[in-house]
Design a protein around this motif. Sequence first.
Motif, PDB file in Angstrom:
ATOM      1  N   LYS A  78       3.386   6.113  -5.486  1.00 12.93           N
ATOM      2  CA  LYS A  78       3.262   6.354  -6.920  1.00 12.93           C
ATOM      3  C   LYS A  78       2.281   7.480  -7.214  1.00 12.93           C
ATOM      4  N   ARG A  79       1.257   7.645  -6.345  1.00  7.85           N
ATOM      5  CA  ARG A  79       0.303   8.736  -6.528  1.00  7.85           C
ATOM      6  C   ARG A  79       1.016  10.088  -6.454  1.00  7.85           C
ATOM      7  N   HIS A 135      -5.674   4.589  -5.405  1.00  7.38           N
ATOM      8  CA  HIS A 135      -4.496   3.753  -5.622  1.00  7.38           C
ATOM      9  C   HIS A 135      -4.674   2.337  -5.084  1.00  7.38           C
ATOM     10  N   GLN A 174       0.831  -1.200   0.000  1.00 14.24           N
ATOM     11  CA  GLN A 174       0.000   0.000   0.000  1.00 14.24           C
ATOM     12  C   GLN A 174       0.869   1.253   0.000  1.00 14.24           C
ATOM     13  N   HIS A 212       3.841   1.569  -1.210  1.00 13.31           N
ATOM     14  CA  HIS A 212       4.404   1.690  -2.558  1.00 13.31           C
ATOM     15  C   HIS A 212       3.375   2.291  -3.520  1.00 13.31           C
ATOM     16  N   ASP A 213       2.135   1.838  -3.398  1.00 17.70           N
ATOM     17  CA  ASP A 213       1.085   2.325  -4.300  1.00 17.70           C
ATOM     18  C   ASP A 213       0.759   3.794  -4.054  1.00 17.70           C
TER      19      ASP A 213
END
Length: 209
Positions: free
Chosen positions: A41-42, A207, A35, A37-38
Amino acid sequence: MPKKLYIVRHGETAQNREKKFQSEDIPLSEEGFAQAHDVAKRFEKISLDVVYTSPMVRAHQTAQAIADVVRLPVNSISSLGELTRPTSLMGKGLFEPEGMEFKRLAWEHRHDVSWHFEDEANIQEFIVRHRIFKKFVEKDSHERILAVTHGLVMKSLVGVFIFPHLDPSDFYMDAYSSLYISNTGITEFEQKDDGTWVLVTWNDQQHLG
């Protein structure tokens, strides 16, 4: 340009999933790292000037994942730490009898600045920290601020930033049960020209799918 404050809840821990009281040193679970990591990316497409975090391990790990992407250092701030709970409840279920009794008593004594169940911070002490954080943000020279923190902190911050005319302890206790925040959910505040704040986004979790 208006000042923006992005607030992100830390990623999942095993104790989150098991609905247990957790101490400061609990790390992210495997899912929590995914989570983090995701959500990082946002922020590849969201401009940031500074990254602040709760000093608790799960929040710091989440903040570091974002900081690595935006190439900024991580700065720990104690006022972003989660509401500490009684040591005797660590590792126990939130909905076990002892936990429910503690929460009931905390509710009854929410206006009492001196009441303690054990060695935890009380609600009044918790809210004072967030008033301090609000003043800190308003004096901060950065315009795009990220704060990585905890679910209960985020609920309290809504009252402190957006509804300062309401009794903060009453608002917090209502928000405790009525405002949902996902692990790594993103909330955005924006300061208007007159210095007041508006809530732009609550618990953005795109995300997470």
